[in-house]
Scaffold this motif. Sequence first.
Motif, PDB file in Angstrom:
ATOM      1  N   LEU A   7       2.490  80.943 -80.507  1.00 50.75           N
ATOM      2  CA  LEU A   7       3.815  80.583 -80.023  1.00 50.75           C
ATOM      3  C   LEU A   7       4.470  79.741 -81.107  1.00 50.75           C
ATOM      4  O   LEU A   7       4.196  78.553 -81.220  1.00 50.75           O
ATOM      5  CB  LEU A   7       3.735  79.788 -78.713  1.00 50.75           C
ATOM      6  N   GLY A   8       5.291  80.366 -81.951  1.00 47.39           N
ATOM      7  CA  GLY A   8       5.794  79.668 -83.120  1.00 47.39           C
ATOM      8  C   GLY A   8       4.632  79.342 -84.043  1.00 47.39           C
ATOM      9  O   GLY A   8       3.826  80.204 -84.379  1.00 47.39           O
ATOM     10  N   LYS A   9       4.503  78.066 -84.415  1.00 45.32           N
ATOM     11  CA  LYS A   9       3.382  77.636 -85.238  1.00 45.32           C
ATOM     12  C   LYS A   9       2.172  77.232 -84.391  1.00 45.32           C
ATOM     13  O   LYS A   9       1.104  76.959 -84.938  1.00 45.32           O
ATOM     14  CB  LYS A   9       3.811  76.450 -86.110  1.00 45.32           C
ATOM     15  N   THR A  10       2.341  77.190 -83.106  1.00 44.66           N
ATOM     16  CA  THR A  10       1.259  76.791 -82.211  1.00 44.66           C
ATOM     17  C   THR A  10       0.289  77.949 -82.009  1.00 44.66           C
ATOM     18  O   THR A  10       0.706  79.069 -81.712  1.00 44.66           O
ATOM     19  CB  THR A  10       1.818  76.352 -80.847  1.00 44.66           C
ATOM     20  N   SER A  11      -1.000  77.684 -82.163  1.00 43.79           N
ATOM     21  CA  SER A  11      -2.024  78.690 -81.872  1.00 43.79           C
ATOM     22  C   SER A  11      -2.844  78.241 -80.671  1.00 43.79           C
ATOM     23  O   SER A  11      -3.152  77.057 -80.521  1.00 43.79           O
ATOM     24  CB  SER A  11      -2.936  78.915 -83.083  1.00 43.79           C
ATOM     25  N   ILE A  12      -3.176  79.195 -79.815  1.00 41.84           N
ATOM     26  CA  ILE A  12      -3.927  78.927 -78.587  1.00 41.84           C
ATOM     27  C   ILE A  12      -5.116  79.872 -78.577  1.00 41.84           C
ATOM     28  O   ILE A  12      -4.951  81.096 -78.556  1.00 41.84           O
ATOM     29  CB  ILE A  12      -3.044  79.157 -77.344  1.00 41.84           C
ATOM     30  N   THR A  13      -6.317  79.325 -78.605  1.00 37.05           N
ATOM     31  CA  THR A  13      -7.530  80.127 -78.767  1.00 37.05           C
ATOM     32  C   THR A  13      -8.520  79.841 -77.646  1.00 37.05           C
ATOM     33  O   THR A  13      -8.797  78.675 -77.341  1.00 37.05           O
ATOM     34  CB  THR A  13      -8.196  79.841 -80.125  1.00 37.05           C
ATOM     35  N   LYS A  14      -9.053  80.904 -77.053  1.00 34.38           N
ATOM     36  CA  LYS A  14     -10.078  80.751 -76.024  1.00 34.38           C
ATOM     37  C   LYS A  14     -11.447  80.654 -76.686  1.00 34.38           C
ATOM     38  O   LYS A  14     -11.802  81.477 -77.527  1.00 34.38           O
ATOM     39  CB  LYS A  14     -10.055  81.936 -75.060  1.00 34.38           C
ATOM     40  N   LYS A  15     -12.193  79.615 -76.287  1.00 37.74           N
ATOM     41  CA  LYS A  15     -13.552  79.429 -76.795  1.00 37.74           C
ATOM     42  C   LYS A  15     -14.481  79.137 -75.626  1.00 37.74           C
ATOM     43  O   LYS A  15     -14.485  78.044 -75.075  1.00 37.74           O
ATOM     44  CB  LYS A  15     -13.589  78.281 -77.811  1.00 37.74           C
ATOM     45  N   LYS A  16     -15.227  80.187 -75.233  1.00 34.67           N
ATOM     46  CA  LYS A  16     -16.139  80.117 -74.086  1.00 34.67           C
ATOM     47  C   LYS A  16     -15.381  79.685 -72.835  1.00 34.67           C
ATOM     48  O   LYS A  16     -14.496  80.377 -72.373  1.00 34.67           O
ATOM     49  CB  LYS A  16     -17.322  79.204 -74.404  1.00 34.67           C
ATOM     50  N   GLU A  17     -15.687  78.511 -72.290  1.00 33.49           N
ATOM     51  CA  GLU A  17     -15.074  78.070 -71.036  1.00 33.49           C
ATOM     52  C   GLU A  17     -13.873  77.163 -71.263  1.00 33.49           C
ATOM     53  O   GLU A  17     -13.433  76.471 -70.342  1.00 33.49           O
ATOM     54  CB  GLU A  17     -16.117  77.331 -70.183  1.00 33.49           C
ATOM     55  N   LYS A  18     -13.327  77.164 -72.474  1.00 34.34           N
ATOM     56  CA  LYS A  18     -12.222  76.271 -72.796  1.00 34.34           C
ATOM     57  C   LYS A  18     -11.146  76.998 -73.595  1.00 34.34           C
ATOM     58  O   LYS A  18     -11.379  78.073 -74.140  1.00 34.34           O
ATOM     59  CB  LYS A  18     -12.738  75.070 -73.613  1.00 34.34           C
ATOM     60  N   TRP A  19      -9.964  76.368 -73.627  1.00 30.64           N
ATOM     61  CA  TRP A  19      -8.887  76.812 -74.505  1.00 30.64           C
ATOM     62  C   TRP A  19      -8.542  75.684 -75.463  1.00 30.64           C
ATOM     63  O   TRP A  19      -8.465  74.524 -75.042  1.00 30.64           O
ATOM     64  CB  TRP A  19      -7.644  77.188 -73.706  1.00 30.64           C
ATOM     65  N   GLU A  20      -8.333  76.026 -76.724  1.00 28.48           N
ATOM     66  CA  GLU A  20      -7.909  75.044 -77.719  1.00 28.48           C
ATOM     67  C   GLU A  20      -6.469  75.352 -78.141  1.00 28.48           C
ATOM     68  O   GLU A  20      -6.158  76.467 -78.541  1.00 28.48           O
ATOM     69  CB  GLU A  20      -8.812  75.074 -78.954  1.00 28.48           C
ATOM     70  N   ILE A  21      -5.608  74.338 -78.020  1.00 29.39           N
ATOM     71  CA  ILE A  21      -4.215  74.463 -78.428  1.00 29.39           C
ATOM     72  C   ILE A  21      -4.025  73.644 -79.697  1.00 29.39           C
ATOM     73  O   ILE A  21      -4.205  72.422 -79.685  1.00 29.39           O
ATOM     74  CB  ILE A  21      -3.263  73.971 -77.328  1.00 29.39           C
ATOM     75  N   HIS A  22      -3.695  74.303 -80.783  1.00 26.35           N
ATOM     76  CA  HIS A  22      -3.473  73.631 -82.063  1.00 26.35           C
ATOM     77  C   HIS A  22      -1.974  73.482 -82.254  1.00 26.35           C
ATOM     78  O   HIS A  22      -1.268  74.455 -82.513  1.00 26.35           O
ATOM     79  CB  HIS A  22      -4.088  74.441 -83.209  1.00 26.35           C
ATOM     80  N   ILE A  23      -1.479  72.241 -82.117  1.00 27.90           N
ATOM     81  CA  ILE A  23      -0.038  72.006 -82.156  1.00 27.90           C
ATOM     82  C   ILE A  23       0.255  70.720 -82.905  1.00 27.90           C
ATOM     83  O   ILE A  23      -0.417  69.693 -82.707  1.00 27.90           O
ATOM     84  CB  ILE A  23       0.536  71.974 -80.722  1.00 27.90           C
ATOM     85  N   SER A  24       1.254  70.776 -83.770  1.00 31.07           N
ATOM     86  CA  SER A  24       1.548  69.615 -84.616  1.00 31.07           C
ATOM     87  C   SER A  24       2.533  68.642 -83.967  1.00 31.07           C
ATOM     88  O   SER A  24       2.569  67.465 -84.339  1.00 31.07           O
ATOM     89  CB  SER A  24       2.108  70.075 -85.969  1.00 31.07           C
ATOM     90  N   ASN A  25       3.357  69.113 -83.021  1.00 28.74           N
ATOM     91  CA  ASN A  25       4.346  68.239 -82.398  1.00 28.74           C
ATOM     92  C   ASN A  25       3.658  67.335 -81.368  1.00 28.74           C
ATOM     93  O   ASN A  25       3.171  67.798 -80.331  1.00 28.74           O
ATOM     94  CB  ASN A  25       5.442  69.068 -81.723  1.00 28.74           C
TER      95      ASN A  25
END
Length: 217
Positions: A7-25
């Motif tokens: 989503l724009g520069k934001t990346s959202i990745t599923k890892k096993k039982e979790k989601w990681e949202i990489h966002i700079s804002n």
Amino acid sequence: MSKTYKLGKTSITKKKEKWEIHISNNVIKQSANNLLQQEKISTHIAGEILTIATTNLKTLPEYLIYKNKLVGYDNACKLTTDLVYLETMLEKAHMCICYYDFSDIVVVNDTVFLFLNDMKVLNIDHDETITISFPIKETEPFIYPEIRTAKTLPIIVNYKASYYSLGLLVLKILLPEKKDMIVFNEKIQEVLYPTRLYWFLISVLEMDPEKRKLIML
């Protein structure tokens, strides 16, 4: 195999039982964290990564398919409340969202609506305007009159102009069958009046951008 959204520069990745949202804002990240914790969803922040302890995350378009486009009044209120909360937090930091689209939003546990497209966040200038220096397609579904009538770049508008875009998005959630976005006709008044969302839409869909205001539901 991991699943990833961008989503724009934001990346959202599923890892096993979790989601990681990489966002700079930081404002978007902290606001998302607050909204998730209000719903008792476990989170963790480390640098630019917000980790959510759930497997239930969808983009808003996926969520609408899941719901057969029948979101319902209560969920539309929750979406509105979550987005108004973020907009309020951004404005405290002299920022705002320039315009909205379904693809900018994810839904966690079918209860939390998070706007995560950091590329659509602009700084509010000292004269309460924002400067849009990139072209926006007229086919975008939720752009406001000030963009549609602009002839050249940059487009300089009052920061409250984008409230109109939020109103159009909420209206489309409530009335997905509506083809055009000419708003206050008899059908909309019949469906919404005199609910909280009706008065919210009245306040954000003002034609004069300086008179637009956000109403917390």
